[in-house]
Design an enzyme around this catalytic site. Structure first.
Site, PDB file in Angstrom:
ATOM      1  N   GLU A  76      -9.947   2.070   4.357  1.00 40.44           N
ATOM      2  CA  GLU A  76      -9.668   3.258   3.516  1.00 40.44           C
ATOM      3  C   GLU A  76     -10.970   3.775   2.868  1.00 40.44           C
ATOM      4  O   GLU A  76     -11.221   4.969   2.848  1.00 40.44           O
ATOM      5  CB  GLU A  76      -8.641   2.832   2.459  1.00 40.44           C
ATOM      6  CG  GLU A  76      -8.270   3.871   1.434  1.00 40.44           C
ATOM      7  CD  GLU A  76      -7.355   3.249   0.352  1.00 40.44           C
ATOM      8  OE1 GLU A  76      -6.345   2.610   0.708  1.00 40.44           O
ATOM      9  OE2 GLU A  76      -7.675   3.405  -0.849  1.00 40.44           O
ATOM     10  N   SER A 120       0.830  -1.213   0.000  1.00 35.93           N
ATOM     11  CA  SER A 120       0.000   0.000   0.000  1.00 35.93           C
ATOM     12  C   SER A 120       0.853   1.247   0.000  1.00 35.93           C
ATOM     13  O   SER A 120       1.931   1.272   0.574  1.00 35.93           O
ATOM     14  CB  SER A 120      -0.925   0.028   1.214  1.00 35.93           C
ATOM     15  OG  SER A 120      -1.651   1.243   1.200  1.00 35.93           O
ATOM     16  N   HIS A 122      -7.364  -3.345   4.944  1.00 35.02           N
ATOM     17  CA  HIS A 122      -6.767  -2.000   4.900  1.00 35.02           C
ATOM     18  C   HIS A 122      -7.566  -1.140   3.910  1.00 35.02           C
ATOM     19  O   HIS A 122      -7.952  -0.017   4.215  1.00 35.02           O
ATOM     20  CB  HIS A 122      -5.293  -2.086   4.465  1.00 35.02           C
ATOM     21  CG  HIS A 122      -4.714  -0.767   4.028  1.00 35.02           C
ATOM     22  ND1 HIS A 122      -4.979  -0.210   2.803  1.00 35.02           N
ATOM     23  CD2 HIS A 122      -3.912   0.112   4.674  1.00 35.02           C
ATOM     24  CE1 HIS A 122      -4.363   0.962   2.707  1.00 35.02           C
ATOM     25  NE2 HIS A 122      -3.699   1.172   3.829  1.00 35.02           N
TER      26      HIS A 122
HETATM   27  P1  NAP Z   1      -1.172  -0.644 -14.059  1.00 33.16           P
HETATM   28  O1  NAP Z   1      -0.385   0.609 -13.985  1.00 33.16           O
HETATM   29  O2  NAP Z   1      -2.465  -0.636 -14.784  1.00 33.16           O
HETATM   30  O3  NAP Z   1      -0.229  -1.767 -14.676  1.00 33.16           O
HETATM   31  C1  NAP Z   1      -0.714  -3.047 -14.905  1.00 33.16           C
HETATM   32  C2  NAP Z   1       0.432  -3.973 -15.183  1.00 33.16           C
HETATM   33  O4  NAP Z   1      -0.124  -5.277 -15.318  1.00 33.16           O
HETATM   34  C3  NAP Z   1       1.160  -3.654 -16.493  1.00 33.16           C
HETATM   35  O5  NAP Z   1       2.517  -3.933 -16.333  1.00 33.16           O
HETATM   36  C4  NAP Z   1       0.498  -4.633 -17.461  1.00 33.16           C
HETATM   37  O6  NAP Z   1       1.320  -4.987 -18.526  1.00 33.16           O
HETATM   38  C5  NAP Z   1       0.320  -5.827 -16.552  1.00 33.16           C
HETATM   39  N1  NAP Z   1      -0.673  -6.743 -17.058  1.00 33.16           N
HETATM   40  C6  NAP Z   1      -2.004  -6.555 -17.178  1.00 33.16           C
HETATM   41  N2  NAP Z   1      -2.584  -7.670 -17.669  1.00 33.16           N
HETATM   42  C7  NAP Z   1      -1.600  -8.569 -17.872  1.00 33.16           C
HETATM   43  C8  NAP Z   1      -1.556  -9.904 -18.342  1.00 33.16           C
HETATM   44  N3  NAP Z   1      -2.683 -10.540 -18.702  1.00 33.16           N
HETATM   45  N4  NAP Z   1      -0.365 -10.520 -18.383  1.00 33.16           N
HETATM   46  C9  NAP Z   1       0.758  -9.880 -18.010  1.00 33.16           C
HETATM   47  N5  NAP Z   1       0.792  -8.633 -17.546  1.00 33.16           N
HETATM   48  C10 NAP Z   1      -0.380  -7.983 -17.477  1.00 33.16           C
HETATM   49  O7  NAP Z   1      -1.519  -1.234 -12.614  1.00 33.16           O
HETATM   50  P2  NAP Z   1      -0.904  -0.876 -11.191  1.00 33.16           P
HETATM   51  O8  NAP Z   1      -1.610   0.311 -10.650  1.00 33.16           O
HETATM   52  O9  NAP Z   1       0.575  -0.867 -11.249  1.00 33.16           O
HETATM   53  O10 NAP Z   1      -1.415  -2.128 -10.334  1.00 33.16           O
HETATM   54  C11 NAP Z   1      -0.762  -3.371 -10.295  1.00 33.16           C
HETATM   55  C12 NAP Z   1      -1.301  -4.140  -9.116  1.00 33.16           C
HETATM   56  O11 NAP Z   1      -1.038  -3.406  -7.916  1.00 33.16           O
HETATM   57  C13 NAP Z   1      -2.810  -4.368  -9.127  1.00 33.16           C
HETATM   58  O12 NAP Z   1      -3.101  -5.585  -8.534  1.00 33.16           O
HETATM   59  C14 NAP Z   1      -3.322  -3.242  -8.268  1.00 33.16           C
HETATM   60  O13 NAP Z   1      -4.584  -3.505  -7.720  1.00 33.16           O
HETATM   61  C15 NAP Z   1      -2.236  -3.187  -7.223  1.00 33.16           C
HETATM   62  N6  NAP Z   1      -2.120  -1.916  -6.486  1.00 33.16           N
HETATM   63  C16 NAP Z   1      -2.236  -0.721  -7.119  1.00 33.16           C
HETATM   64  C17 NAP Z   1      -2.087   0.450  -6.386  1.00 33.16           C
HETATM   65  C18 NAP Z   1      -2.174   1.797  -7.040  1.00 33.16           C
HETATM   66  O14 NAP Z   1      -2.252   2.781  -6.305  1.00 33.16           O
HETATM   67  N7  NAP Z   1      -2.137   1.894  -8.346  1.00 33.16           N
HETATM   68  C19 NAP Z   1      -1.807   0.386  -5.017  1.00 33.16           C
HETATM   69  C20 NAP Z   1      -1.653  -0.858  -4.411  1.00 33.16           C
HETATM   70  C21 NAP Z   1      -1.814  -2.005  -5.153  1.00 33.16           C
HETATM   71  P3  NAP Z   1       1.173  -4.276 -19.974  1.00 33.16           P
HETATM   72  O15 NAP Z   1       2.077  -3.073 -19.906  1.00 33.16           O
HETATM   73  O16 NAP Z   1       1.627  -5.316 -20.898  1.00 33.16           O
HETATM   74  O17 NAP Z   1      -0.283  -3.916 -20.132  1.00 33.16           O
END
Ligand code: NAP
Length: 471
Positions: free
Chosen positions: A194, A133, A190
């Site tokens: 939030e 987080s 968490h």
């Molecule tokens: P993001 O910016 O949308 O990036 C998504 C990533 O996942 C990209 O690298 C994408 O690759 C990859 N991806 C999607 N589908 C895929 C598939 N079928 N096979 C392989 N790779 C795939 O997302 P993010 O915000 O970094 O979130 C990533 C994770 O962290 C999620 O589970 C999210 O819930 C969690 N998270 C996010 C936050 C936040 O604030 N953003 C905070 C805590 C946790 P491509 O470039 O090839 O599309």
């Protein structure tokens, strides 16, 4: 590649979170190999890495990624939650070897984590479900990290996680919380908390905006002042900043041009579902999820406002402002009490033995709900980790006695004015229900017995009884 040149750790998924986490890891002196499904992302990422690029090995294929890491390999998977994680595990399995660790750092549903853990059991590979987080900024400079898996596998990655995590007065906000889905469950709750926190803040904003007719900047100043006191927290801080910001296109406060329709990705809903499944009331979280759903019904809401007329807002007395701060604090106590109660029930159900003081401690910095208040929760659990409900911890009894009258007044005023306060009012109802020694379920039991012969307990005798109903 020379073994000494090999990376210590790997990461798949260079999205918002993955790329920042990779830079954080490299910055702490660890050599890291990275892979992204869309390989075109590698170039821009390496340029963004600047001087850190020396410690980063960009890989065009999963095979190259495995090759670039020194075994036994820890590999962080930071991709979209759900099917993408299973897909990456499927691709990784053939290229990994015994004792390698796959670490899912996304927001997985803990049921999936338990399933993946079980599926990898006996394969020689180890699985870790890790909640992270702190958003983009946290991932880059220090998130809060909640780990589930075997303690042995955690020990192997602990130095890296400790190095990259947020620090609260020198203490790392990263910890092993229990087996299999424990880390992802705690991350889910968490996020549920939030949701409740954000919703209650939005309700208070509504009172100030619609009840008192205040402008965004004035409201921002109120939140900025509150951030100096008991409500001091990241969410209050950013609320003040958000309310102070202007829209470059129109010059108006940016909040005034943002559509009132909230998105959600599932963790709030999962918190509510798990609370219901475990039989623990988490009404403030449920209300927050429902409020986001109602917010999405924009067209219907406009039609309903036309049919019923708007709220009688604008008639709220300015005297309410000081009450609002205390009301928010009381609502927060109830919401956190609910969240921790859900975790306590899950801990029992799944045999996790979740360390409550540690959870409160690793949430004090790095994560979205970080606050001074979590320090008070940590102290309460340190004194008595088995306390039935946070509302019964002596310090919290004192705080709630002071703050709950304001919550009551604010809920009453919002109801009178027709301003929705679903999270605050359900927090109050929860508190009132929880501290009512003799409730009204005697009547429910009588009704159940009347129509379904379900029987009831008596206050003056053991055993099951039936009522003298007829007809
Ligand atoms: P993001 O910016 O949308 O990036 C998504 C990533 O996942 C990209 O690298 C994408 O690759 C990859 N991806 C999607 N589908 C895929 C598939 N079928 N096979 C392989 N790779 C795939 O997302 P993010 O915000 O970094 O979130 C990533 C994770 O962290 C999620 O589970 C999210 O819930 C969690 N998270 C996010 C936050 C936040 O604030 N953003 C905070 C805590 C946790 P491509 O470039 O090839 O599309």
């Amino acid at each position: 590649m020379d073994m000494t040149q090999k990376a210590e750790i790997g990461l798949i998924g260079l999205g918002v979170m993955g790329s920042n986490l990779a830079l954080n890891i490299a910055e702490k002196g660890h050599r890291i190999a990275v892979f992204n499904r869309t390989t075109a992302r590698l170039g821009p990422f390496m340029r963004e890495a600047g001087a850190l690029a020396d410690r980063i090995v960009p890989c065009e294929t999963i095979e190259a990624l495995a090759e670039a890491i020194r075994p036994p390999r820890p590999i962080i998977v930071m991709v979209q939650a759900g099917a993408a994680v299973d897909e990456q595990i499927r691709h990784l399995k053939p290229v990994l070897s015994r004792n390698d660790i796959i670490i899912d750092a996304g927001n997985a549903n803990f049921h999936d984590t338990r399933r993946r853990f079980a599926e990898l059991e006996g394969s020689g590979l180890t699985f870790i479900g890790m909640g992270v987080s702190g958003g983009e900024e946290g991932a880059r400079h220090g998130p809060s990290i909640m780990v589930g898996g075997t303690s042995e596998s955690y020990d192997r990655i602990e130095p890296t996680l400790t190095a990259i995590s947020a620090k609260y007065e020198g203490e790392a906000c990263s910890a092993w919380l229990g087996p299999d889905g424990a880390g992802h469950f705690v991350k889910t709750i968490h996020n549920g908390i939030e949701y409740a926190d954000m919703q209650m803040i939005a309700e208070i904003y509504g009172m100030l905006r619609d009840g008192l007719g205040m402008q965004a900047k004035e409201i921002g100043a109120v939140f900025a002042r509150w951030n100096e006191g008991r409500l001091n927290s990241f969410l209050i801080e950013i609320t003040a900043k958000v309310l102070a910001a202007d829209d470059p296109q129109t010059g108006r406060p940016v909040v005034d041009v943002i559509l009132d329709r909230a998105g959600q990705k599932g963790t709030g809903k999962w918190s509510a579902i798990e609370a219901q499944t475990l039989g623990v009331p988490a009404t403030a979280i449920e209300a927050a999820v429902a409020a986001r759903v109602i917010s999405s019904m924009k067209t219907e809401r406009l039609a309903a406002e036309a049919a019923y007329g708007p709220a009688t807002a604008g008639r709220v007395s300015k005297d309410i402002v000081d009450d609002l701060e205390l009301a928010l604090f009381a609502g927060k106590i109830a919401a956190y009490a609910q969240g921790f109660a859900v975790m306590a029930a899950a801990s029992k159900e799944f045999g996790w033995n979740l360390p409550m003081p540690t959870i409160a401690k690793i949430w004090r910095a790095g994560c979205i709900i970080r606050s001074q208040f979590l320090g008070r929760i940590a102290e309460a659990f340190d004194r008595d980790s088995g306390v039935a409900n946070l509302l019964m911890a002596p310090d919290f009894v004192a705080m709630m006695k002071e703050a709950s009258p304001a919550l009551r007044r604010v809920v009453a005023v919002s109801a009178e004015a027709g301003l929705p306060a679903p999270a605050l009012s359900s927090a109050l109802a929860y508190f009132d229900g929880y501290r009512q020694g003799r409730g009204t379920s005697n009547l429910i039991q009588a009704q159940r017995d009347f129509f379904g012969a379900h029987g009831f307990e008596r206050i003056d005798a053991d055993g099951a009884h039936h009522g003298p109903w007829s007809g």
